[in-house]
Design an enzyme around this catalytic site. Structure first.
Site, mmCIF file in Angstrom:
data_model
loop_
_atom_site.group_PDB
_atom_site.id
_atom_site.type_symbol
_atom_site.label_atom_id
_atom_site.label_comp_id
_atom_site.label_asym_id
_atom_site.label_seq_id
_atom_site.Cartn_x
_atom_site.Cartn_y
_atom_site.Cartn_z
ATOM 1 N N HIS A 54 35.252 36.485 52.559
ATOM 2 C CA HIS A 54 35.176 37.229 51.301
ATOM 3 C C HIS A 54 33.729 37.286 50.818
ATOM 4 O O HIS A 54 32.925 36.389 51.098
ATOM 5 C CB HIS A 54 36.033 36.541 50.231
ATOM 6 C CG HIS A 54 37.490 36.780 50.387
ATOM 7 N ND1 HIS A 54 38.343 36.811 49.306
ATOM 8 C CD2 HIS A 54 38.257 37.012 51.481
ATOM 9 C CE1 HIS A 54 39.571 37.034 49.737
ATOM 10 N NE2 HIS A 54 39.544 37.154 51.052
ATOM 11 N N GLU A 56 32.407 36.786 47.884
ATOM 12 C CA GLU A 56 31.972 35.672 47.029
ATOM 13 C C GLU A 56 31.604 34.446 47.857
ATOM 14 O O GLU A 56 30.607 33.771 47.563
ATOM 15 C CB GLU A 56 33.078 35.277 46.045
ATOM 16 C CG GLU A 56 33.437 36.367 45.059
ATOM 17 C CD GLU A 56 34.633 37.200 45.490
ATOM 18 O OE1 GLU A 56 35.414 37.597 44.613
ATOM 19 O OE2 GLU A 56 34.790 37.456 46.703
ATOM 20 N N CYS A 84 39.734 36.393 43.766
ATOM 21 C CA CYS A 84 41.058 35.905 44.145
ATOM 22 C C CYS A 84 41.108 34.391 43.909
ATOM 23 O O CYS A 84 40.089 33.777 43.582
ATOM 24 C CB CYS A 84 41.323 36.231 45.616
ATOM 25 S SG CYS A 84 40.348 35.220 46.772
ATOM 26 N N CYS A 87 38.442 32.439 46.018
ATOM 27 C CA CYS A 87 37.073 32.602 45.544
ATOM 28 C C CYS A 87 36.867 31.963 44.172
ATOM 29 O O CYS A 87 35.818 31.371 43.906
ATOM 30 C CB CYS A 87 36.704 34.076 45.543
ATOM 31 S SG CYS A 87 36.643 34.754 47.225
#
Length: 157
Positions: A54, A56, A84, A87
């Site tokens: 991801h 992040e 999410c 993260c």
């Protein structure tokens, strides 16, 4: 919302566009310390074939490397899509005090849309600013998924 918020979210949006150009869900992220970017990330789940790639997480890892430690207690994280749970957990663990995001995520958002990890009984509670360049961030996502649906329709059965 400050001018710096707009400037840094614009940088995150550029990373989201790069992700989309490579067939990734268009999410981009930057971590800043004062007026400089110390970490950049974008979705790379398809390329890396892992659920962990991801934006992040990539930006946090770069920031930790750049600053020489895991505590990012003076940084701000800018991301084009509401984080999410995974993260948000990384943000809590990195002690990031401020999170700025663009579009909400009604399916997986952990900053208020589905749940609010930052308000739970963890040891760290980042301040959240939402909706920064929201329409542009949401538009990238809408266009990406529309294009994906159109491609799937054109495939033979």
């Amino acid at each position: 919302m400050t001018q710096a918020d707009i400037t840094f979210m614009t940088e995150a949006l550029a990373l989201a566009r790069e992700a989309a150009a490579e067939g990734e869900v268009p999410v981009g992220c930057v971590v800043t310390l004062g007026d400089r970017i110390v970490g950049r990330g974008r979705n790379r789940r398809e390329r890396d074939r892992t659920a962990l790639a991801h934006a992040e997480l990539e930006a946090i890892a770069q920031a930790c490397n750049a600053l020489g430690g895991w505590r990012l207690w003076q940084c701000t994280l800018y991301v084009t899509l509401e984080p999410c749970p995974m993260c948000a957990g990384a943000i809590i663990n990195a002690r990031i005090p401020r999170v700025v995001y663009g579009a909400t995520d009604p399916k997986a958002g952990a900053c208020g849309s589905v749940c609010s990890l930052f308000s739970m009984a963890f040891n760290h509670h980042p301040q959240v600013e939402s909706g920064v360049l929201e329409e542009e961030a949401a538009g990238l996502l809408r266009d990406f998924f529309r294009s994906l649906r159109e491609k799937r329709k054109s495939l033979p059965d």
